[in-house]
Write a protein that holds these residues in place. Structure first.
Motif, PDB file in Angstrom:
ATOM      1  N   VAL A  45      42.073  32.014 -37.336  1.00  0.00           N
ATOM      2  CA  VAL A  45      40.672  31.597 -37.377  1.00  0.00           C
ATOM      3  C   VAL A  45      40.449  30.628 -38.531  1.00  0.00           C
ATOM      4  CG1 VAL A  45      38.294  32.361 -37.743  1.00  0.00           C
ATOM      5  CG2 VAL A  45      39.803  33.672 -36.241  1.00  0.00           C
ATOM      6  N   HIS A  46      41.025  30.917 -39.686  1.00  0.00           N
ATOM      7  CA  HIS A  46      40.867  30.035 -40.846  1.00  0.00           C
ATOM      8  C   HIS A  46      41.525  28.668 -40.601  1.00  0.00           C
ATOM      9  CE1 HIS A  46      38.745  32.614 -43.615  1.00  0.00           C
ATOM     10  NE2 HIS A  46      39.502  33.631 -43.222  1.00  0.00           N
ATOM     11  N   LYS A  47      42.619  28.649 -39.878  1.00  0.00           N
ATOM     12  CA  LYS A  47      43.268  27.370 -39.541  1.00  0.00           C
ATOM     13  C   LYS A  47      42.356  26.526 -38.642  1.00  0.00           C
ATOM     14  CE  LYS A  47      48.095  28.778 -39.894  1.00  0.00           C
ATOM     15  NZ  LYS A  47      49.353  29.023 -39.159  1.00  0.00           N
ATOM     16  N   ILE A  48      41.750  27.184 -37.682  1.00  0.00           N
ATOM     17  CA  ILE A  48      40.851  26.464 -36.768  1.00  0.00           C
ATOM     18  C   ILE A  48      39.619  25.967 -37.540  1.00  0.00           C
ATOM     19  CG2 ILE A  48      39.412  26.632 -34.699  1.00  0.00           C
ATOM     20  CD1 ILE A  48      41.445  28.744 -33.665  1.00  0.00           C
ATOM     21  N   ILE A  49      39.080  26.798 -38.403  1.00  0.00           N
ATOM     22  CA  ILE A  49      37.926  26.387 -39.213  1.00  0.00           C
ATOM     23  C   ILE A  49      38.302  25.201 -40.107  1.00  0.00           C
ATOM     24  CG2 ILE A  49      36.384  27.078 -41.101  1.00  0.00           C
ATOM     25  CD1 ILE A  49      36.347  29.908 -39.843  1.00  0.00           C
ATOM     26  N   ALA A  50      39.492  25.251 -40.691  1.00  0.00           N
ATOM     27  CA  ALA A  50      39.949  24.142 -41.543  1.00  0.00           C
ATOM     28  C   ALA A  50      40.062  22.852 -40.737  1.00  0.00           C
ATOM     29  CB  ALA A  50      41.286  24.488 -42.187  1.00  0.00           C
ATOM     30  N   SER A  51      40.522  22.974 -39.511  1.00  0.00           N
ATOM     31  CA  SER A  51      40.628  21.807 -38.636  1.00  0.00           C
ATOM     32  C   SER A  51      39.249  21.235 -38.308  1.00  0.00           C
ATOM     33  CB  SER A  51      41.367  22.207 -37.354  1.00  0.00           C
ATOM     34  OG  SER A  51      41.442  21.143 -36.454  1.00  0.00           O
ATOM     35  N   LEU A  52      38.304  22.119 -38.041  1.00  0.00           N
ATOM     36  CA  LEU A  52      36.926  21.676 -37.789  1.00  0.00           C
ATOM     37  C   LEU A  52      36.311  21.039 -39.034  1.00  0.00           C
ATOM     38  CD1 LEU A  52      35.644  24.746 -35.733  1.00  0.00           C
ATOM     39  CD2 LEU A  52      36.005  22.431 -34.852  1.00  0.00           C
ATOM     40  N   ASN A  53      36.578  21.628 -40.197  1.00  0.00           N
ATOM     41  CA  ASN A  53      36.077  21.059 -41.443  1.00  0.00           C
ATOM     42  C   ASN A  53      36.645  19.668 -41.681  1.00  0.00           C
ATOM     43  OD1 ASN A  53      34.382  23.143 -42.278  1.00  0.00           O
ATOM     44  ND2 ASN A  53      36.035  24.231 -43.319  1.00  0.00           N
ATOM     45  N   LYS A  54      37.922  19.506 -41.396  1.00  0.00           N
ATOM     46  CA  LYS A  54      38.561  18.195 -41.586  1.00  0.00           C
ATOM     47  C   LYS A  54      37.935  17.161 -40.657  1.00  0.00           C
ATOM     48  CE  LYS A  54      43.104  15.945 -41.733  1.00  0.00           C
ATOM     49  NZ  LYS A  54      42.546  14.690 -42.015  1.00  0.00           N
ATOM     50  N   ALA A  55      37.674  17.531 -39.420  1.00  0.00           N
ATOM     51  CA  ALA A  55      37.037  16.605 -38.477  1.00  0.00           C
ATOM     52  C   ALA A  55      35.653  16.209 -38.972  1.00  0.00           C
ATOM     53  CB  ALA A  55      36.943  17.246 -37.095  1.00  0.00           C
ATOM     54  N   ASP A  56      34.894  17.192 -39.443  1.00  0.00           N
ATOM     55  CA  ASP A  56      33.545  16.920 -39.949  1.00  0.00           C
ATOM     56  C   ASP A  56      33.597  16.029 -41.193  1.00  0.00           C
ATOM     57  OD1 ASP A  56      30.708  17.218 -40.059  1.00  0.00           O
ATOM     58  OD2 ASP A  56      30.941  18.818 -41.536  1.00  0.00           O
ATOM     59  N   GLU A  57      34.472  16.353 -42.129  1.00  0.00           N
ATOM     60  CA  GLU A  57      34.600  15.562 -43.357  1.00  0.00           C
ATOM     61  C   GLU A  57      35.089  14.143 -43.068  1.00  0.00           C
ATOM     62  OE1 GLU A  57      37.169  17.867 -45.883  1.00  0.00           O
ATOM     63  OE2 GLU A  57      35.718  19.510 -46.000  1.00  0.00           O
ATOM     64  N   SER A  58      35.992  14.017 -42.130  1.00  0.00           N
ATOM     65  CA  SER A  58      36.510  12.690 -41.776  1.00  0.00           C
ATOM     66  C   SER A  58      35.404  11.807 -41.211  1.00  0.00           C
ATOM     67  CB  SER A  58      37.655  12.803 -40.766  1.00  0.00           C
ATOM     68  OG  SER A  58      38.756  13.460 -41.331  1.00  0.00           O
ATOM     69  N   MET A  59      34.527  12.402 -40.423  1.00  0.00           N
ATOM     70  CA  MET A  59      33.406  11.635 -39.873  1.00  0.00           C
ATOM     71  C   MET A  59      32.461  11.209 -40.986  1.00  0.00           C
ATOM     72  SD  MET A  59      32.207  10.344 -37.181  1.00  0.00           S
ATOM     73  CE  MET A  59      30.726   9.424 -36.895  1.00  0.00           C
ATOM     74  N   MET A  60      32.180  12.107 -41.896  1.00  0.00           N
ATOM     75  CA  MET A  60      31.300  11.772 -43.018  1.00  0.00           C
ATOM     76  C   MET A  60      31.929  10.683 -43.895  1.00  0.00           C
ATOM     77  SD  MET A  60      28.642  13.444 -42.446  1.00  0.00           S
ATOM     78  CE  MET A  60      28.742  14.089 -40.794  1.00  0.00           C
ATOM     79  N   ASP A  61      33.239  10.790 -44.132  1.00  0.00           N
ATOM     80  CA  ASP A  61      33.941   9.758 -44.913  1.00  0.00           C
ATOM     81  C   ASP A  61      33.870   8.410 -44.218  1.00  0.00           C
ATOM     82  OD1 ASP A  61      34.640  11.533 -46.901  1.00  0.00           O
ATOM     83  OD2 ASP A  61      36.699  11.813 -46.180  1.00  0.00           O
ATOM     84  N   TRP A  62      34.090   8.402 -42.895  1.00  0.00           N
ATOM     85  CA  TRP A  62      34.046   7.133 -42.160  1.00  0.00           C
ATOM     86  C   TRP A  62      32.654   6.516 -42.299  1.00  0.00           C
ATOM     87  CZ3 TRP A  62      31.019   5.019 -38.413  1.00  0.00           C
ATOM     88  CH2 TRP A  62      31.437   3.785 -37.934  1.00  0.00           C
ATOM     89  N   MET A  63      31.620   7.317 -42.115  1.00  0.00           N
ATOM     90  CA  MET A  63      30.261   6.777 -42.199  1.00  0.00           C
ATOM     91  C   MET A  63      29.967   6.257 -43.610  1.00  0.00           C
ATOM     92  SD  MET A  63      27.870   9.170 -39.748  1.00  0.00           S
ATOM     93  CE  MET A  63      27.865  10.532 -40.871  1.00  0.00           C
ATOM     94  N   HIS A  64      30.470   6.953 -44.602  1.00  0.00           N
ATOM     95  CA  HIS A  64      30.240   6.536 -45.982  1.00  0.00           C
ATOM     96  C   HIS A  64      30.909   5.188 -46.272  1.00  0.00           C
ATOM     97  CE1 HIS A  64      29.520   6.920 -50.260  1.00  0.00           C
ATOM     98  NE2 HIS A  64      30.791   6.673 -50.484  1.00  0.00           N
ATOM     99  N   HIS A  65      32.075   4.953 -45.678  1.00  0.00           N
ATOM    100  CA  HIS A  65      32.827   3.725 -45.953  1.00  0.00           C
ATOM    101  C   HIS A  65      32.498   2.575 -45.005  1.00  0.00           C
ATOM    102  CE1 HIS A  65      35.372   6.652 -48.154  1.00  0.00           C
ATOM    103  NE2 HIS A  65      35.328   5.676 -49.029  1.00  0.00           N
ATOM    104  N   PHE A  66      31.924   2.869 -43.864  1.00  0.00           N
ATOM    105  CA  PHE A  66      31.577   1.798 -42.919  1.00  0.00           C
ATOM    106  C   PHE A  66      30.446   0.979 -43.518  1.00  0.00           C
ATOM    107  CE2 PHE A  66      29.263   0.131 -39.167  1.00  0.00           C
ATOM    108  CZ  PHE A  66      30.277  -0.647 -38.646  1.00  0.00           C
ATOM    109  N   SER A  67      30.631  -0.315 -43.540  1.00  0.00           N
ATOM    110  CA  SER A  67      29.668  -1.176 -44.225  1.00  0.00           C
ATOM    111  C   SER A  67      28.985  -2.127 -43.246  1.00  0.00           C
ATOM    112  CB  SER A  67      30.370  -1.964 -45.317  1.00  0.00           C
ATOM    113  OG  SER A  67      29.455  -2.783 -45.981  1.00  0.00           O
ATOM    114  N   VAL A  68      27.833  -1.702 -42.759  1.00  0.00           N
ATOM    115  CA  VAL A  68      27.051  -2.547 -41.854  1.00  0.00           C
ATOM    116  C   VAL A  68      26.548  -3.777 -42.611  1.00  0.00           C
ATOM    117  CG1 VAL A  68      24.963  -2.658 -40.446  1.00  0.00           C
ATOM    118  CG2 VAL A  68      26.354  -0.608 -40.412  1.00  0.00           C
ATOM    119  N   ASP A  69      26.153  -3.582 -43.855  1.00  0.00           N
ATOM    120  CA  ASP A  69      25.613  -4.691 -44.648  1.00  0.00           C
ATOM    121  C   ASP A  69      26.629  -5.810 -44.826  1.00  0.00           C
ATOM    122  OD1 ASP A  69      23.271  -3.277 -44.904  1.00  0.00           O
ATOM    123  OD2 ASP A  69      23.798  -2.438 -46.847  1.00  0.00           O
ATOM    124  N   SER A  70      27.887  -5.450 -45.047  1.00  0.00           N
ATOM    125  CA  SER A  70      28.886  -6.489 -45.279  1.00  0.00           C
ATOM    126  C   SER A  70      29.224  -7.266 -44.013  1.00  0.00           C
ATOM    127  CB  SER A  70      30.152  -5.893 -45.896  1.00  0.00           C
ATOM    128  OG  SER A  70      30.779  -5.022 -44.991  1.00  0.00           O
TER     129      SER A  70
END
Length: 131
Positions: A66-91
């Protein structure tokens, strides 16, 4: 003199049509990136719901899995947040069409990889919670 002027006009016409084609490609890529972003944001809600459901199972006999699956879900969520943080519409507005196309292709590829890992995590979590 008239021949030089006509040649100059022809070159301008060719350059103009190339720029329009590149702008069209960059707009299509931007649309694809935004569409995939929107799809992934919809899946983020599934990720959060599944994490809550799995949290209630995290102290049971199969807690390691269960903890492995939760970690995988957390990684997916964090990766999406990281992508949005680094995506630069303004540039994008400051880039020429060729650089926009290159940037958007990289972003689209990153989102496709993110989609694969998110789908895999969600699939594993759904299969586990159905047990």
């Amino acid at each position: 003199m008239a021949q030089k002027f006509m040649s100059f006009l022809l070159i301008l016409l060719i350059l103009s049509s190339c720029n329009q084609a590149e702008e069209k490609v960059s707009q299509e890529l931007n649309d694809q990136v935004m569409q995939l972003h929107d799809q992934l944001m919809g899946k983020t809600e599934d990720v959060l719901k599944l994490k809550r459901r799995l949290d209630s199972l995290s102290t049971g006999k199969d807690s390691v899995n269960v903890h492995k699956i939760i970690a995988s879900l957390n990684k997916a969520d964090e990766s999406m947040m990281d992508w949005m943080h680094h995506f630069s519409v303004d540039s994008l507005g400051k880039m020429d069409a060729v650089n926009k196309i290159s940037y958007l292709k990289k972003q689209l590829e990153a989102l496709k990889n993110l989609e694969k890992s998110t789908d895999s995590s969600v699939h594993a979590a759904k299969n586990y919670t159905v047990k």
